[in-house]
Write an enzyme that holds these catalytic residues in place. Structure first.
Site, short mmCIF file in Angstrom:
data_model
loop_
_atom_site.label_atom_id
_atom_site.label_comp_id
_atom_site.label_asym_id
_atom_site.label_seq_id
_atom_site.Cartn_x
_atom_site.Cartn_y
_atom_site.Cartn_z
N LYS A 35 52.13 80.55 0.87
CA LYS A 35 52.63 80.56 -0.51
C LYS A 35 54.05 79.99 -0.60
O LYS A 35 54.91 80.54 -1.27
CB LYS A 35 52.60 81.98 -1.08
N CYS A 36 54.27 78.89 0.09
CA CYS A 36 55.59 78.29 0.23
C CYS A 36 55.57 76.88 -0.37
O CYS A 36 54.52 76.23 -0.40
CB CYS A 36 55.93 78.23 1.73
N GLY A 37 56.72 76.41 -0.81
CA GLY A 37 56.82 75.04 -1.28
C GLY A 37 56.47 74.03 -0.20
O GLY A 37 56.09 72.89 -0.50
#
Length: 161
Positions: free
Chosen positions: A35-37
């Site tokens: 759930k990271c850029g």
């Protein structure tokens, strides 16, 4: 510890994954998160695995929830996410800490080898290990797996001799 080959992880299925089994191969270890850029870097890591795997590269993902709580899932969820969204079939390990007192010894070792700047500051730091288990280089989160400098470093490490 003198070599990455002295460390072991566990797979998402809980099976031991000793790096000693990879002696003679080049290894790229990345601390990952779903759930990271930077999560789309799974695609680049998978592409490296597809391009260089038969030539001697092993890509390893090590999920980590240390940065912004961006890997909250359990092992099964992580595996399903990586496969469904990015077609990941390179080895994925069980979730580990990359920083702090509970950091996996591998991550403490990379800092001891390359200094403060090698310490993971976010998800998707990448560590290139030579066939002899030595830490050759590291790449920060903003450096994409398909970046020319990453590919050059891998190609150099794969050269015989």
């Amino acid at each position: 510890m003198a070599s990455a080959h002295e460390f072991s992880f566990s797979t998402l299925r809980g099976e031991p994954y000793p790096l000693a089994a990879l002696k003679g191969r080049v290894v790229l270890v990345a601390n990952t998160a779903s759930k990271c850029g930077f999560t789309p870097q799974y695609e680049g890591l998978q592409a490296l695995w597809a391009e260089y795997g038969l030539r001697g590269l092993t890509v390893i993902g090590v999920p980590c929830n240390d940065f912004g709580g961006q890997e909250p899932g359990a092992a099964e969820e992580i595996g399903q996410f990586c496969q469904a969204n990015y077609g990941v079939d390179f080895p994925m390990m069980a979730k580990e800490h990359a920083i702090g007192e509970a950091a996996h010894p591998f991550f403490r070792w990379v800092v001891a080898q390359k200094g403060f700047l090698a310490k993971p500051r976010w998800n998707f730091y990448k560590y290139l290990i030579g066939p002899d288990g030595q830490l050759l280089d590291f790449f920060i989160s903003a450096t994409k797996p398909e970046a020319p400098k990453v590919k050059r470093a891998i190609a150099r490490a794969l050269l015989p001799g």
